[in-house]
Design an enzyme around this catalytic site. Structure first.
Site, PDB file in Angstrom:
ATOM      1  N   GLU A 294      -8.743   1.035  -4.274  1.00 12.83           N
ATOM      2  CA  GLU A 294      -7.871   2.148  -4.656  1.00 12.83           C
ATOM      3  C   GLU A 294      -8.454   2.965  -5.813  1.00 12.83           C
ATOM      4  O   GLU A 294      -7.771   3.288  -6.775  1.00 12.83           O
ATOM      5  CB  GLU A 294      -6.464   1.627  -5.005  1.00 12.83           C
ATOM      6  N   ASP A 368       0.449  -5.775   1.314  1.00 13.76           N
ATOM      7  CA  ASP A 368       0.726  -5.412  -0.083  1.00 13.76           C
ATOM      8  C   ASP A 368       2.162  -5.738  -0.488  1.00 13.76           C
ATOM      9  O   ASP A 368       2.983  -4.829  -0.566  1.00 13.76           O
ATOM     10  CB  ASP A 368       0.459  -3.914  -0.285  1.00 13.76           C
ATOM     11  N   GLU A 396       8.392  -4.138  -6.296  1.00 14.09           N
ATOM     12  CA  GLU A 396       7.921  -2.796  -5.926  1.00 14.09           C
ATOM     13  C   GLU A 396       8.481  -2.324  -4.590  1.00 14.09           C
ATOM     14  O   GLU A 396       8.964  -1.204  -4.475  1.00 14.09           O
ATOM     15  CB  GLU A 396       6.383  -2.804  -5.887  1.00 14.09           C
TER      16      GLU A 396
HETATM   17  C1  GCU Z   1      -0.108  -1.712  -4.816  1.00 14.82           C
HETATM   18  C2  GCU Z   1       0.605  -0.898  -5.843  1.00 14.82           C
HETATM   19  C3  GCU Z   1      -0.347  -0.296  -6.832  1.00 14.82           C
HETATM   20  C4  GCU Z   1      -1.243  -1.389  -7.400  1.00 14.82           C
HETATM   21  C5  GCU Z   1      -1.929  -2.126  -6.278  1.00 14.82           C
HETATM   22  C6  GCU Z   1      -2.735  -3.311  -6.748  1.00 14.82           C
HETATM   23  O1  GCU Z   1      -0.833  -0.887  -3.958  1.00 14.82           O
HETATM   24  O2  GCU Z   1       1.345   0.116  -5.206  1.00 14.82           O
HETATM   25  O3  GCU Z   1       0.389   0.329  -7.832  1.00 14.82           O
HETATM   26  O4  GCU Z   1      -2.175  -0.859  -8.258  1.00 14.82           O
HETATM   27  O5  GCU Z   1      -0.962  -2.635  -5.406  1.00 14.82           O
HETATM   28  O6  GCU Z   1      -2.273  -4.414  -6.568  1.00 14.82           O
HETATM   29  O7  GCU Z   1      -3.812  -3.139  -7.265  1.00 14.82           O
END
Ligand code: GCU
Length: 683
Positions: A294, A368, A396
């Site tokens: 990400e 997730d 979340e």
């Molecule tokens: C999820 C979450 C993110 C977080 C990511 C992670 O995608 O929405 O905010 O950074 O997990 O675990 O790194």
């Protein structure tokens, strides 16, 4: 019925220490604890002394003397060596069995007195034992003839904060970060101590202070001094501090030309940085890192791989006894078109290539932190690498701090899942505790749900998840009912009516959430970005696997993601016989049906319903349970303090409204594929 009108704001969590209102038990406790002697003199012993003074005076409703040496029928608290000095010998075999963190609580006759001894090999473990003893009193247990010993199943039990240095919290729903970086290190907020008390009381022994989407500034000298100040607070509670670094830190902080982990200058930079950390924090736990995920930088940016990055950091940490948690939350779309398969495909080939102080850290499921996922196939797939289990305490995708959802059941389902890695009984819990493959290292980490909201977690009931995380990390064999029982008694009341009522709410809440959000294996249908509320139609994300339609794949024929051997073949990442079981529509557990299969709308389920009818039935059942929670809660009004009662009532109203929305939106959206768009309730 006792009316409870004293207002409470939830700050005290499960450490409220209200007077024991059971006369028989109170008499027993007063008789058994005429004094409490804490034998040690260090900082931890001081903490134990003040905790016992405060707790016993409140619970027994009269001050209990705390003499240096035991007097009369006494609670005698100390390390095994300290106990020996007052004439109590713990056999060395028992002491060995306790390890560094275990404790025992034992009734013992000494002359004409009866003592209750709390003993352990280290002062922090004595503190854990003291909290356990207080739990027995708080929950009105019989303390006559005690003889119990307990030691943790998992060595590193870490609470992981996704807190940013500006005070915001990623996926935090309880206001701002607990850490006030601007005021540190000069100002030590008393709340830091209360945080540590709460963590220590449930056996958490690590805290990772900053977000995995990390800011390099946390590694600067200026910030390390602040971290060291927090570490100083937490140390006597037996809690070590961890940090989340960013792999490009050498470039960002000291303008190195590259962050390539194979570059000797980069490795030297990290070694020096880690040495600097340990000069300030000698018991620093280590790093948790998100890399090549990400948008976070990672070794692959330089043509290197996960093991290159992990080992370079691990080498810097190893001389100090630090460990590295390398997250496996990766889903590079070029690896596989099914996101659920990516991490396995990237990490399994690296098994055997990591340094001994590296953990590969996987989330409970392969996507997730969804309301329900099958366990991550990495568990049981990496024989030579200790795997850390990452759970998400903050909700979340499960209604955040609005919805009442008790997560212990989800975690227990994951921990108890059989991977069949070396045959039946190779549960995820036994992979994580190291026993399946003979690893001595073990780690579990929970993404924290705490913030500076007065009640810590935003919702009074979210405290149950913090509590349950610690308790299950300590002993995954505890039942969800037992954990709920303890938490309710300590947080709300020992009144059997309150106990039963809240237990019913807790124990049905996770299934209800699954039902109204994502029944039968559906997943990832939340609104984009904030992940609250339904949006099954969402299809405009930059990445295809950020779209909700990618996951449910509803069309006129049916619904679900075909991960069978005829589809993405994600089932092949599980061991036999689970693989075959999941692969076939008829043997795949219905709870994971649409996770693994694209199923015709008219397919019959065990209930006799068609898939479409069953889906609707589940949505309704979810909503009905929230209605039930609301009415149960209303029945408790006179027995709950007004402030907490009102707060939870308002949350339940919101949850109900939201659960109905989930049902209605999903029904209407999916209904269109079977020419039945109006079959849902009006929107
Ligand atoms: C999820 C979450 C993110 C977080 C990511 C992670 O995608 O929405 O905010 O950074 O997990 O675990 O790194």
């Amino acid at each position: 019925m006792t009316m409870n009108t004293i207002d409470e704001d939830g700050y005290e969590l499960w450490l409220r220490y209200r007077p024991v209102d059971n006369a028989e038990r109170l008499a027993q406790y007063r008789k058994a604890i005429s004094s409490a002697a804490v034998l040690g003199t260090g900082a931890t012993a001081q903490i134990i002394r003040s905790e016992l003074a405060r707790a016993l005076a409140a619970l027994l409703d009269s001050a209990v003397p705390l003499p240096v040496n035991p007097v009369g029928n006494a609670l005698v608290v100390g390390t095994i060596d300290e106990l020996k000095a007052v004439g109590v010998t713990i056999p060395s075999a028992e002491s060995r069995d306790l390890g560094a963190e275990g404790f025992l609580i034992r009734s013992q006759q000494v002359g004409s007195d009866n003592w209750i001894c709390i003993a352990a090999n280290s002062a922090p473990a004595v503190l854990t034992g003291a909290f356990h003893f207080l739990r027995l009193v708080q929950t009105h247990q019989d303390i006559h003839a005690l003889d119990l010993a307990s030691r943790p199943r998992i060595r590193h039990r870490v609470f992981g904060h996704w807190d940013n240095l500006d005070g915001s919290i990623e996926r935090g729903y309880a206001w701002r970060s607990l850490w006030n970086w601007d005021e540190l290190p000069e100002k030590i907020d008393s709340r830091y101590h209360d945080y540590a008390r709460a963590c220590a009381s449930i056996g958490i022994n690590g805290t990772c202070l900053n977000n995995v989407n990390a800011n390099a500034k946390s590694l600067t000298a200026e910030y390390l001094v602040k971290t060291a100040a927090l570490a100083d607070v937490f140390r006597p509670y037996g809690i070590r501090v961890y940090l989340s670094p960013v792999l490009s830190a050498p470039v960002l902080i000291d303008s190195l030309a590259t962050g390539d982990p194979r570059d000797p200058a980069v490795a030297a930079w990290w070694k020096e940085k880690v040495d600097e950390i340990y000069r300030l924090i000698p018991d620093f736990g280590g790093f948790q890192i998100k890399a090549n995920s990400e948008g976070q930088p990672g070794p692959q940016d330089y043509g290197a791989n996960h093991d290159d990055g992990a080992n370079m950091l691990a080498d810097a940490l190893a001389p100090h006894g630090g460990m590295l948690l390398w997250r496996a939350f990766v889903y590079d779309a070029t690896i596989d078109a099914d996101r659920a398969k990516c991490a396995y495909k990237e990490f399994v080939p690296l098994d055997g290539r990591f340094q001994p102080n590296v953990f590969v850290q996987a989330k409970n499921g392969p996507i997730d932190f969804q309301p329900r996922e099958p366990f991550h196939p990495l568990f049981g797939a990496m024989e030579q690498t200790p795997l850390a289990l990452e759970l998400q305490v903050t909700q979340e995708y499960l209604g955040q701090s609005i919805h009442l959802v008790y997560l212990a059941e989800m975690w227990k389902e994951i921990l108890d899942s059989d991977t069949y890695a070396i045959g039946p009984g190779s549960t995820v819990a036994r992979i994580v505790d190291g026993s399946v493959y003979g690893h001595s290292a073990s780690c579990i980490i929970g993404v924290a749900n705490t913030g500076s909201d007065r009640n810590w977690c935003g919702h009074h009931f979210s405290q149950a998840n913090w509590y349950a995380f610690g308790r299950l990390a300590w002993d995954y064999d505890l039942s969800v009912e037992a954990i709920a029982d303890e938490w309710i008694r300590m947080t709300w009341s020992n009144d059997p009516l309150v106990l039963d009522a809240i237990k019913t709410m807790l124990l049905g809440s996770w299934q209800a959430c699954i039902n109204y959000m994502t029944p039968l294996g559906l997943h990832h249908m939340m609104q984009a970005g904030h992940h609250y509320g339904p949006d099954p139609a969402f299809n405009s994300a930059r990445r295809v696997d950020w779209n909700n339609v990618y996951y449910h794949r509803a069309d006129t024929k049916g619904i679900g993601f075909d991960r069978s051997s005829a589809g993405s073949n994600a089932v092949s990442q599980y061991h036999s016989p689970l693989r075959e079981q999941l692969n076939h529509l008829d043997t795949c557990p219905e709870k994971f049906l649409l996770w693994f299969h694209h199923v015709p709308w008219d397919h019959r389920l065990q209930s006799g319903h068609t898939l479409w009818d069953e889906l609707q039935h589940r949505y309704d059942a979810g909503v009905t349970f929230v209605e039930k929670m609301r009415s149960i809660w209303q029945s408790l009004q006179a027995r709950i303090d007004p402030q907490r009662y009102e707060h939870v009532s308002r949350r339940l109203e919101q949850q109900l409204e939201n659960a109905r929305l989930w049902r209605d939106v999903c029904r209407k959206y999916f209904g269109q594929f079977i020419g039945n768009a109006d079959s849902g309730a009006p929107m």
